[in-house]
Design a protein around this motif. Structure first.
Motif, PDB file in Angstrom:
ATOM      1  N   TYR A  62      39.603  37.733  38.857  1.00  0.00           N
ATOM      2  CA  TYR A  62      39.428  37.413  37.450  1.00  0.00           C
ATOM      3  C   TYR A  62      40.015  38.521  36.570  1.00  0.00           C
ATOM      4  N   PRO A  63      40.224  38.236  35.290  1.00  0.00           N
ATOM      5  CA  PRO A  63      40.634  39.299  34.369  1.00  0.00           C
ATOM      6  C   PRO A  63      39.540  40.370  34.272  1.00  0.00           C
ATOM      7  N   PRO A  64      39.889  41.581  33.854  1.00  0.00           N
ATOM      8  CA  PRO A  64      38.885  42.643  33.773  1.00  0.00           C
ATOM      9  C   PRO A  64      37.683  42.306  32.902  1.00  0.00           C
ATOM     10  N   ALA A  65      37.873  41.483  31.861  1.00  0.00           N
ATOM     11  CA  ALA A  65      36.763  41.145  30.963  1.00  0.00           C
ATOM     12  C   ALA A  65      35.642  40.399  31.681  1.00  0.00           C
ATOM     13  N   MET A  66      35.944  39.758  32.796  1.00  0.00           N
ATOM     14  CA  MET A  66      34.903  39.072  33.552  1.00  0.00           C
ATOM     15  C   MET A  66      33.862  40.057  34.074  1.00  0.00           C
ATOM     16  N   MET A  67      34.244  41.335  34.170  1.00  0.00           N
ATOM     17  CA  MET A  67      33.295  42.330  34.642  1.00  0.00           C
ATOM     18  C   MET A  67      32.109  42.482  33.695  1.00  0.00           C
ATOM     19  N   PHE A  68      32.296  42.164  32.413  1.00  0.00           N
ATOM     20  CA  PHE A  68      31.168  42.181  31.487  1.00  0.00           C
ATOM     21  C   PHE A  68      30.090  41.184  31.917  1.00  0.00           C
ATOM     22  N   VAL A  69      30.498  40.102  32.571  1.00  0.00           N
ATOM     23  CA  VAL A  69      29.552  39.096  33.058  1.00  0.00           C
ATOM     24  C   VAL A  69      28.850  39.579  34.319  1.00  0.00           C
ATOM     25  N   PHE A  70      29.613  40.137  35.253  1.00  0.00           N
ATOM     26  CA  PHE A  70      29.044  40.478  36.559  1.00  0.00           C
ATOM     27  C   PHE A  70      28.296  41.810  36.579  1.00  0.00           C
ATOM     28  N   LEU A  71      28.680  42.727  35.714  1.00  0.00           N
ATOM     29  CA  LEU A  71      28.123  44.080  35.789  1.00  0.00           C
ATOM     30  C   LEU A  71      26.592  44.121  35.710  1.00  0.00           C
ATOM     31  N   GLY A 199      39.179  46.009  25.492  1.00  0.00           N
ATOM     32  CA  GLY A 199      37.964  46.759  25.734  1.00  0.00           C
ATOM     33  C   GLY A 199      37.649  46.883  27.216  1.00  0.00           C
ATOM     34  N   ALA A 200      37.814  45.764  27.935  1.00  0.00           N
ATOM     35  CA  ALA A 200      37.552  45.788  29.375  1.00  0.00           C
ATOM     36  C   ALA A 200      38.527  46.692  30.101  1.00  0.00           C
ATOM     37  N   ALA A 201      39.797  46.647  29.688  1.00  0.00           N
ATOM     38  CA  ALA A 201      40.797  47.512  30.324  1.00  0.00           C
ATOM     39  C   ALA A 201      40.483  48.988  30.080  1.00  0.00           C
ATOM     40  N   GLY A 202      39.925  49.285  28.905  1.00  0.00           N
ATOM     41  CA  GLY A 202      39.583  50.669  28.619  1.00  0.00           C
ATOM     42  C   GLY A 202      38.337  51.142  29.347  1.00  0.00           C
ATOM     43  N   VAL A 203      37.380  50.225  29.534  1.00  0.00           N
ATOM     44  CA  VAL A 203      36.110  50.587  30.179  1.00  0.00           C
ATOM     45  C   VAL A 203      36.243  50.607  31.700  1.00  0.00           C
ATOM     46  N   PHE A 204      36.927  49.592  32.208  1.00  0.00           N
ATOM     47  CA  PHE A 204      37.014  49.440  33.669  1.00  0.00           C
ATOM     48  C   PHE A 204      38.380  49.864  34.219  1.00  0.00           C
TER      49      PHE A 204
END
Length: 204
Positions: A62-71, A199-204
């Protein structure tokens, strides 16, 4: 719930600051993991998937932003996390169906017929069985459509943008919005998707 296991394991790795992607260059889709951090996390969390001759965890695709869902799920053990995901998936499907029923004002008999079809619809069963994110995407797309039809352009754009950020193919709807000259909805969607992705690319 092997697809959820992939997202959960990637989230466990993401919490450590390591890379959670495993491209497996030059290998078939199903093979041993190249990412040592991912394999170690899967072994510790109990998310390894057995295949003849080897075991692995499915890759995070998935795109990095999906990590906001799974984290958030990685804060609890995998058995508890997968139970929570299962319950949430059923709730999201139910919420999306409720939105459709409410919008179309279906009669009671039609509602029962839809529920029966949903219960035997193989893609839906498969989504729940292996823990796919399709329930979340279904809710996002349904929410966007209802808001769009209600003329709530900004809210519709925000929902579509979030959905686009975590799964790329809903972005095709932006082409439809451009064709219909709904530039406000499409612009908000693109802005939200880009902001979440950055934001996701910067965080993850």
């Amino acid at each position: 719930l092997r697809d959820f296991a992939a997202g959960y394991t990637a989230a466990v790795v993401a919490r450590t600051g390591a890379s959670f992607y495993d491209p497996q260059p030059g290998k078939p889709w199903f093979d041993e993991n190249v990412n040592a951090d991912l394999a170690a996390a899967a072994r510790q969390a109990g998310t390894l998937h057995q295949h003849p001759g080897f075991e692995h965890v499915h890759i995070f695709s998935y795109p990095p932003a999906m990590m906001f869902v799974f984290l958030p799920f990685s804060a609890v053990p995998f058995p508890a996390a997968k139970l929570i995901w299962l319950v949430l998936s059923l709730l999201m499907i139910g919420w999306a169906l409720w939105l459709l029923v409410r919008w179309f004002a279906f009669e009671r008999l039609t509602v029962f017929g839809l529920l029966f079809l949903a219960a035997i619809f193989h893609p839906l069963i498969n989504t729940v069985d292996i823990g796919q994110v399709n329930a979340l995407i279904f809710l996002g797309m349904t929410g966007f459509w209802v808001l769009y039809r209600q003329g709530r352009d900004v809210a519709a754009g925000v929902v579509l943008g979030i959905t686009m950020a975590i799964r790329l193919h809903p972005g095709l709807l932006v082409l439809y919005l451009i064709w219909k000259r709904q530039f406000r909805v499409g612009g908000v969607a693109l802005a939200v998707a880009c902001a979440m992705s950055a934001g996701a690319a910067g965080v993850f």
